[in-house]
Design a protein around this motif. Structure first.
Motif, PDB file in Angstrom:
ATOM      1  N   ASN A  58       0.837  -1.216   0.000  1.00 49.54           N
ATOM      2  CA  ASN A  58       0.000   0.000   0.000  1.00 49.54           C
ATOM      3  C   ASN A  58       0.866   1.258   0.000  1.00 49.54           C
ATOM      4  OD1 ASN A  58      -2.316  -1.589  -0.017  1.00 49.54           O
ATOM      5  ND2 ASN A  58      -2.223  -1.819   2.219  1.00 49.54           N
ATOM      6  N   GLN A  59       1.912   1.230  -0.855  1.00 46.89           N
ATOM      7  CA  GLN A  59       2.792   2.375  -1.096  1.00 46.89           C
ATOM      8  C   GLN A  59       3.640   2.777   0.099  1.00 46.89           C
ATOM      9  OE1 GLN A  59       0.524   5.487  -3.039  1.00 46.89           O
ATOM     10  NE2 GLN A  59      -0.085   4.134  -4.702  1.00 46.89           N
ATOM     11  N   GLU A  60       3.886   1.801   1.005  1.00 46.07           N
ATOM     12  CA  GLU A  60       4.818   2.013   2.124  1.00 46.07           C
ATOM     13  C   GLU A  60       5.864   0.903   2.056  1.00 46.07           C
ATOM     14  OE1 GLU A  60       4.821   4.377   4.379  1.00 46.07           O
ATOM     15  OE2 GLU A  60       2.808   5.233   4.170  1.00 46.07           O
ATOM     16  N   TYR A  61       7.142   1.263   2.258  1.00 44.36           N
ATOM     17  CA  TYR A  61       8.177   0.237   2.290  1.00 44.36           C
ATOM     18  C   TYR A  61       7.840  -0.799   3.357  1.00 44.36           C
ATOM     19  CZ  TYR A  61      11.206   2.910  -0.787  1.00 44.36           C
ATOM     20  OH  TYR A  61      11.733   3.561  -1.873  1.00 44.36           O
ATOM     21  N   ALA A  62       8.020  -2.076   2.995  1.00 40.49           N
ATOM     22  CA  ALA A  62       7.633  -3.151   3.908  1.00 40.49           C
ATOM     23  C   ALA A  62       8.796  -4.096   4.161  1.00 40.49           C
ATOM     24  CB  ALA A  62       6.455  -3.925   3.315  1.00 40.49           C
ATOM     25  N   GLU A  63       8.752  -4.761   5.316  1.00 46.25           N
ATOM     26  CA  GLU A  63       9.734  -5.792   5.679  1.00 46.25           C
ATOM     27  C   GLU A  63       9.156  -7.158   5.336  1.00 46.25           C
ATOM     28  OE1 GLU A  63      12.646  -4.928   6.929  1.00 46.25           O
ATOM     29  OE2 GLU A  63      12.141  -2.804   7.139  1.00 46.25           O
ATOM     30  N   MET A  64      10.043  -8.152   5.317  1.00 46.11           N
ATOM     31  CA  MET A  64       9.638  -9.516   4.972  1.00 46.11           C
ATOM     32  C   MET A  64       8.556 -10.070   5.916  1.00 46.11           C
ATOM     33  SD  MET A  64      11.021 -10.625   2.282  1.00 46.11           S
ATOM     34  CE  MET A  64      11.881  -9.483   1.228  1.00 46.11           C
ATOM     35  N   THR A  65       8.581  -9.623   7.166  1.00 47.31           N
ATOM     36  CA  THR A  65       7.640 -10.168   8.151  1.00 47.31           C
ATOM     37  C   THR A  65       6.309  -9.400   8.194  1.00 47.31           C
ATOM     38  OG1 THR A  65       8.755  -8.785   9.762  1.00 47.31           O
ATOM     39  CG2 THR A  65       9.442 -11.079   9.675  1.00 47.31           C
ATOM     40  N   ASP A  66       6.215  -8.308   7.426  1.00 49.89           N
ATOM     41  CA  ASP A  66       4.973  -7.518   7.436  1.00 49.89           C
ATOM     42  C   ASP A  66       3.819  -8.315   6.826  1.00 49.89           C
ATOM     43  OD1 ASP A  66       6.129  -5.385   8.690  1.00 49.89           O
ATOM     44  OD2 ASP A  66       6.459  -4.216   6.876  1.00 49.89           O
ATOM     45  N   PRO A  67       2.596  -8.108   7.344  1.00 52.18           N
ATOM     46  CA  PRO A  67       1.447  -8.875   6.826  1.00 52.18           C
ATOM     47  C   PRO A  67       0.960  -8.349   5.468  1.00 52.18           C
ATOM     48  CG  PRO A  67       0.739  -7.340   8.535  1.00 52.18           C
ATOM     49  CD  PRO A  67       2.235  -7.236   8.466  1.00 52.18           C
ATOM     50  N   VAL A  68       0.377  -9.249   4.692  1.00 46.83           N
ATOM     51  CA  VAL A  68      -0.308  -8.854   3.457  1.00 46.83           C
ATOM     52  C   VAL A  68      -1.706  -9.474   3.478  1.00 46.83           C
ATOM     53  CG1 VAL A  68       1.733  -8.563   2.003  1.00 46.83           C
ATOM     54  CG2 VAL A  68       0.712 -10.826   2.198  1.00 46.83           C
ATOM     55  N   SER A  69      -2.665  -8.750   2.877  1.00 48.38           N
ATOM     56  CA  SER A  69      -4.006  -9.321   2.800  1.00 48.38           C
ATOM     57  C   SER A  69      -4.679  -8.966   1.477  1.00 48.38           C
ATOM     58  CB  SER A  69      -4.852  -8.872   3.994  1.00 48.38           C
ATOM     59  OG  SER A  69      -4.888  -7.479   4.050  1.00 48.38           O
ATOM     60  N   ALA A  70      -5.846  -9.540   1.286  1.00 52.20           N
ATOM     61  CA  ALA A  70      -6.520  -9.561  -0.022  1.00 52.20           C
ATOM     62  C   ALA A  70      -6.627  -8.208  -0.727  1.00 52.20           C
ATOM     63  CB  ALA A  70      -7.895 -10.183   0.133  1.00 52.20           C
ATOM     64  N   GLY A  71      -6.968  -7.153  -0.003  1.00 47.77           N
ATOM     65  CA  GLY A  71      -7.192  -5.867  -0.666  1.00 47.77           C
ATOM     66  C   GLY A  71      -5.935  -5.040  -0.892  1.00 47.77           C
ATOM     67  N   ASP A  72      -4.757  -5.581  -0.547  1.00 45.56           N
ATOM     68  CA  ASP A  72      -3.522  -4.788  -0.600  1.00 45.56           C
ATOM     69  C   ASP A  72      -3.008  -4.561  -2.020  1.00 45.56           C
ATOM     70  OD1 ASP A  72      -3.438  -4.518   2.124  1.00 45.56           O
ATOM     71  OD2 ASP A  72      -1.995  -6.130   2.455  1.00 45.56           O
ATOM     72  N   GLU A  73      -2.271  -3.445  -2.152  1.00 42.31           N
ATOM     73  CA  GLU A  73      -1.490  -3.185  -3.363  1.00 42.31           C
ATOM     74  C   GLU A  73      -0.034  -3.453  -2.990  1.00 42.31           C
ATOM     75  OE1 GLU A  73      -2.159   0.458  -5.770  1.00 42.31           O
ATOM     76  OE2 GLU A  73      -0.041   0.902  -5.381  1.00 42.31           O
ATOM     77  N   VAL A  74       0.558  -4.458  -3.619  1.00 38.69           N
ATOM     78  CA  VAL A  74       1.942  -4.828  -3.282  1.00 38.69           C
ATOM     79  C   VAL A  74       2.819  -4.584  -4.504  1.00 38.69           C
ATOM     80  CG1 VAL A  74       3.470  -6.661  -2.471  1.00 38.69           C
ATOM     81  CG2 VAL A  74       1.095  -6.574  -1.670  1.00 38.69           C
ATOM     82  N   ALA A  75       3.895  -3.813  -4.308  1.00 39.14           N
ATOM     83  CA  ALA A  75       4.802  -3.493  -5.411  1.00 39.14           C
ATOM     84  C   ALA A  75       6.166  -4.111  -5.159  1.00 39.14           C
ATOM     85  CB  ALA A  75       4.929  -1.985  -5.565  1.00 39.14           C
ATOM     86  N   LEU A  76       6.748  -4.678  -6.228  1.00 38.44           N
ATOM     87  CA  LEU A  76       8.088  -5.268  -6.166  1.00 38.44           C
ATOM     88  C   LEU A  76       9.006  -4.467  -7.076  1.00 38.44           C
ATOM     89  CD1 LEU A  76       6.244  -7.574  -5.120  1.00 38.44           C
ATOM     90  CD2 LEU A  76       7.727  -9.160  -6.318  1.00 38.44           C
ATOM     91  N   PHE A  77      10.156  -4.060  -6.548  1.00 32.71           N
ATOM     92  CA  PHE A  77      11.083  -3.272  -7.377  1.00 32.71           C
ATOM     93  C   PHE A  77      12.501  -3.342  -6.838  1.00 32.71           C
ATOM     94  CE2 PHE A  77       8.458  -0.388  -4.654  1.00 32.71           C
ATOM     95  CZ  PHE A  77       9.428   0.121  -3.808  1.00 32.71           C
ATOM     96  N   PRO A  78      13.481  -2.995  -7.674  1.00 28.34           N
ATOM     97  CA  PRO A  78      14.865  -2.962  -7.186  1.00 28.34           C
ATOM     98  C   PRO A  78      15.107  -1.690  -6.372  1.00 28.34           C
ATOM     99  CG  PRO A  78      14.798  -2.444  -9.540  1.00 28.34           C
ATOM    100  CD  PRO A  78      13.386  -2.729  -9.119  1.00 28.34           C
ATOM    101  N   PRO A  79      16.251  -1.606  -5.653  1.00 29.96           N
ATOM    102  CA  PRO A  79      16.580  -0.365  -4.947  1.00 29.96           C
ATOM    103  C   PRO A  79      16.483   0.824  -5.909  1.00 29.96           C
ATOM    104  CG  PRO A  79      18.134  -2.077  -4.340  1.00 29.96           C
ATOM    105  CD  PRO A  79      17.275  -2.646  -5.435  1.00 29.96           C
ATOM    106  N   VAL A  80      16.019   1.954  -5.386  1.00 33.81           N
ATOM    107  CA  VAL A  80      15.682   3.086  -6.255  1.00 33.81           C
ATOM    108  C   VAL A  80      16.933   3.797  -6.760  1.00 33.81           C
ATOM    109  CG1 VAL A  80      13.476   3.345  -5.106  1.00 33.81           C
ATOM    110  CG2 VAL A  80      15.425   4.715  -4.329  1.00 33.81           C
ATOM    111  N   THR A  81      16.817   4.434  -7.935  1.00 32.83           N
ATOM    112  CA  THR A  81      17.965   5.111  -8.560  1.00 32.83           C
ATOM    113  C   THR A  81      17.590   6.454  -9.169  1.00 32.83           C
ATOM    114  OG1 THR A  81      17.572   3.894 -10.623  1.00 32.83           O
ATOM    115  CG2 THR A  81      19.144   2.934  -9.086  1.00 32.83           C
ATOM    116  N   GLY A  82      16.717   7.198  -8.471  1.00 32.83           N
ATOM    117  CA  GLY A  82      16.331   8.509  -9.000  1.00 32.83           C
ATOM    118  C   GLY A  82      17.324   9.581  -8.617  1.00 32.83           C
ATOM    119  N   GLY A  83      16.911  10.832  -8.746  1.00 28.94           N
ATOM    120  CA  GLY A  83      17.730  11.972  -8.349  1.00 28.94           C
ATOM    121  C   GLY A  83      18.746  12.355  -9.402  1.00 28.94           C
TER     122      GLY A  83
END
Lengths: 83, 154
Positions: A58-83
């Motif tokens: 849900n657009q917040e950085y998460a740890e491996m142990t954080d819960p996920v549930s049916a209505g969630d938006e989960v994003a997978l990406f590499p470490p960021v490289t903006g700026g």
């Protein structure tokens, strides 16, 4: 559950966005990554090195142990490289 | 203020607007990031800057709020572009305005360091071997980590 893939996660899986219904035993980020990984060679390749991934729930950085549930938006990406 | 946009920006105009009408501002600090034509010793053409719409604005807003909490700022601005960019193009602008220079300079430095490790953007560079996703650098993590301590100016 909505899954989003960015940068080389998108290139390797061939998916940018999808809606999935993981089985009930998928309760944490780590469970979810394990489940995604076994969905096909592209996913297995993209998720081969879990350490190289960042996950947002849900657009917040998460740890491996954080819960996920049916209505969630989960994003997978590499470490960021903006700026 | 946060802006995530495809279009270029006019640096002079943005900086003037930031301090316009507030004569309590004694200094404006800014950082502008540009697209280089070299990366890791290799010639690079254009690049594609991908982002996560929604989360990007959320993270930038949070980073800006953190700066406003730590330093006495009268105004701040973060503009980050996405889409196709050519060498020499402006990618990012961070600007801060304060009664005094220390707060403006330090907070500007803080914003760009934190943005680089927290805002969800990814660079895909055109190289002679095709498109290459840019790897995150450890030095960016180190640069951000030094701001975990409280600033010394307070």
């Amino acid at each position: 559950m909505k899954l989003l893939y960015f940068a080389w996660l998108k290139t390797k899986t061939g998916v940018s966005e999808e809606t999935v219904s993981p089985p009930e035993e998928v309760k944490t980020v780590a469970d979810l990554l394990g489940w995604i990984k076994q969905r096909g060679p592209g996913f297995e390749d993209a998720l081969a090195d879990i350490e190289a991934l960042r996950v947002a729930v849900n657009q917040e950085y998460a740890e491996m142990t954080d819960p996920v549930s049916a209505g969630d938006e989960v994003a997978l990406f590499p470490p960021v490289t903006g700026g | 203020m946060i802006r995530v946009q495809r279009e270029d920006f006019d640096l002079g105009e943005e900086l003037r607007a930031l301090s316009a009408g507030d004569h309590g501002i004694g200094g404006v600090a800014s950082f502008v990031g540009l697209v280089r034509d070299m990366a890791g010793g290799e010639k690079v053409g254009a690049m594609m800057l991908e982002h996560y719409p929604g989360m990007t604005e959320k993270m930038l807003g949070r980073i800006e709020a953190e700066a406003l909490e730590r330093w006495p700022l009268n105004a701040s601005l973060i503009i980050h572009r996405y889409g196709r960019l050519e060498p020499g193009d402006q990618i990012v602008l961070v600007a801060t305005a304060s009664p005094h220079r220390e707060a403006a300079l330090e907070s500007c430095h803080f914003l760009i360091d934190w943005l680089k490790t927290k805002a969800p953007f990814w660079k895909l560079e055109d190289t002679p071997d095709g498109g290459q996703w840019v790897d995150a650098r450890d030095s960016d993590g180190d640069a951000a980590a030094r701001w975990i301590k409280q600033p010394t100016s307070e």
